[in-house]
Design a protein around this motif. Structure first.
Motif, PDB file in Angstrom:
ATOM      1  N   VAL A 294      52.917  18.664 -63.621  1.00 38.21           N
ATOM      2  CA  VAL A 294      54.392  19.001 -63.832  1.00 38.21           C
ATOM      3  C   VAL A 294      54.897  18.786 -62.635  1.00 38.21           C
ATOM      4  O   VAL A 294      54.935  19.684 -61.912  1.00 38.21           O
ATOM      5  CB  VAL A 294      54.251  20.279 -64.241  1.00 38.21           C
ATOM      6  N   ILE A 295      56.246  18.288 -62.778  1.00 33.96           N
ATOM      7  CA  ILE A 295      56.644  18.742 -61.448  1.00 33.96           C
ATOM      8  C   ILE A 295      58.508  19.230 -61.236  1.00 33.96           C
ATOM      9  O   ILE A 295      58.814  17.813 -62.056  1.00 33.96           O
ATOM     10  CB  ILE A 295      56.932  16.821 -60.382  1.00 33.96           C
ATOM     11  N   PRO A 296      58.488  19.975 -61.078  1.00 31.72           N
ATOM     12  CA  PRO A 296      59.736  20.126 -61.257  1.00 31.72           C
ATOM     13  C   PRO A 296      60.892  20.136 -60.032  1.00 31.72           C
ATOM     14  O   PRO A 296      60.252  19.969 -58.925  1.00 31.72           O
ATOM     15  CB  PRO A 296      60.366  21.494 -60.999  1.00 31.72           C
ATOM     16  N   LEU A 297      61.809  19.562 -60.236  1.00 36.30           N
ATOM     17  CA  LEU A 297      62.863  18.426 -58.743  1.00 36.30           C
ATOM     18  C   LEU A 297      64.248  18.297 -59.309  1.00 36.30           C
ATOM     19  O   LEU A 297      64.942  19.237 -59.969  1.00 36.30           O
ATOM     20  CB  LEU A 297      62.016  17.211 -59.081  1.00 36.30           C
ATOM     21  N   TYR A 298      65.268  18.383 -58.158  1.00 29.24           N
ATOM     22  CA  TYR A 298      66.266  19.099 -57.768  1.00 29.24           C
ATOM     23  C   TYR A 298      66.927  18.202 -56.629  1.00 29.24           C
ATOM     24  O   TYR A 298      66.736  18.069 -55.420  1.00 29.24           O
ATOM     25  CB  TYR A 298      66.428  20.162 -57.525  1.00 29.24           C
ATOM     26  N   ASN A 299      67.576  17.555 -56.641  1.00 31.28           N
ATOM     27  CA  ASN A 299      68.320  15.862 -56.050  1.00 31.28           C
ATOM     28  C   ASN A 299      66.726  15.503 -54.921  1.00 31.28           C
ATOM     29  O   ASN A 299      66.851  16.139 -54.218  1.00 31.28           O
ATOM     30  CB  ASN A 299      68.703  16.301 -55.400  1.00 31.28           C
TER      31      ASN A 299
END
Length: 320
Positions: free
Chosen positions: A6-11
């Motif tokens: 599970v990989i949350p990301l922003y930009n």
């Protein structure tokens, strides 16, 4: 399925192809069945376009797109809800977490029997303005949570048994305290593994120093909910009773002092001219309000639909 990543990301558009290829290489080398779940937390760059391409090129990649930026905790919550692997691995998308750590994390969960294994970035490539507050923060969390063996609660690289992520609720900015949430849910076999920390390759950090202030406030909330969440009357009612009782005794002392002085013919000013009278009156009012707060908290707790939801690990019935 063996593993969900599970990989949350922003930009983080630059790092996603390299990260996905790295994960795929590690999984194939160890013959794991797996899925990679990218949660795009309202990115304003081309991150979602990259994720869409990765899903088209690989059957192992899934994507979740938020309409706006909600934060890391909501992203993890949605990722945990979607995850199907026996072991769930979380990591950041900035390539500072190494996928090469995944096989050992998996082994510690499946073979050594840990419920949760948290990474420990013993050697960091962060500036002192970040590492010193982090050390102080982690020391505070260790003391309050009682999880003495963890050095880095906020490390993004963690491994979980599937039951853990399905039985905890990550909300607000509580992702920093997932080990504490797991412990409160009854998953107390928590381990730690020293992991490699790599210098950021693309972009810049999305977190500022305000996260430490918010972190302490969230920690107090979590401690209170974990300790008194189901019995608010025990803290508010107790404190209210003590404060009211002290104020009441003070008022009696002030009145008795006045009566004794009058009985002896000693001139005495009015009780209402004494500041101690108003202090005692204020304490009684505060005590009453605290008691009522505990009473109302108990009423709300009793009317909650999940007031009798408990973490049951196993049930044995006759004939089983």
């Amino acid at each position: 399925m063996d593993i969900s990543v599970v990989i949350p990301l922003y930009n983080e558009e630059e790092s996603l192809p390299e990260l996905n290829a790295w994960i795929a290489r590690v999984m194939n080398e160890h013959a794991f069945s797996y899925e990679v779940i990218f949660i795009n937390d309202g990115s304003t760059d081309g991150s979602w376009d990259v994720i869409e391409k990765l899903t088209q090129d690989s059957d192992h990649v899934k994507g979740i797109k938020f309409r706006r930026n909600y934060g890391k905790s909501p992203a993890l919550y949605c990722g945990f809800k979607e995850a199907k692997g026996d072991v769930v691995i979380t990591m950041d998308a900035d390539l500072q977490d190494s996928p090469d750590e995944i096989p050992e994390l998996y082994r510690m969960i499946m073979v050594e029997g840990y419920d949760l294994v948290s990474g420990y970035k013993q050697k960091r490539y962060d500036p002192l303005s970040k590492t010193i507050p982090t050390k102080l923060f982690n020391a505070t969390v260790r003391r309050i949570s009682g999880i003495k063996n963890l050095h880095d609660f906020n490390c993004g690289l963690k491994a979980y048994r599937k039951d853990v992520v399905k039985n905890i609720e990550v909300y607000g900015e509580m992702h920093r305290f997932i080990p504490y949430l797991a412990k409160n849910a009854g998953f107390d076999k928590i381990g730690e593994k020293v992991v490699q920390h790599q210098a950021r390759k693309y972009g810049k950090s999305k977190f500022g120093l305000n996260r430490f202030v918010n972190g302490y406030l969230d920690l107090l909330t979590l401690w209170f909910l974990g300790t008194f969440g189901r019995k608010p009357m025990h803290v508010f009612g107790f404190l209210g009773t003590i404060v009211f009782f002290i104020g009441f005794l003070a008022a009696i002392v002030i009145g008795a002092d006045k009566l004794i002085a009058l009985g002896r013919g000693i001139p005495q000013r009015l009780v209402t001219d004494s500041p101690y009278f108003y202090i005692s009156l204020t304490m009684m009012m505060i005590g009453t309000q605290l008691f009522l707060a505990g009473f109302l908290g108990d009423l709300i707790s009793r009317s909650s639909s999940n007031r009798n939801e408990y973490q049951i690990e196993k049930t044995i019935r006759c004939g089983d």
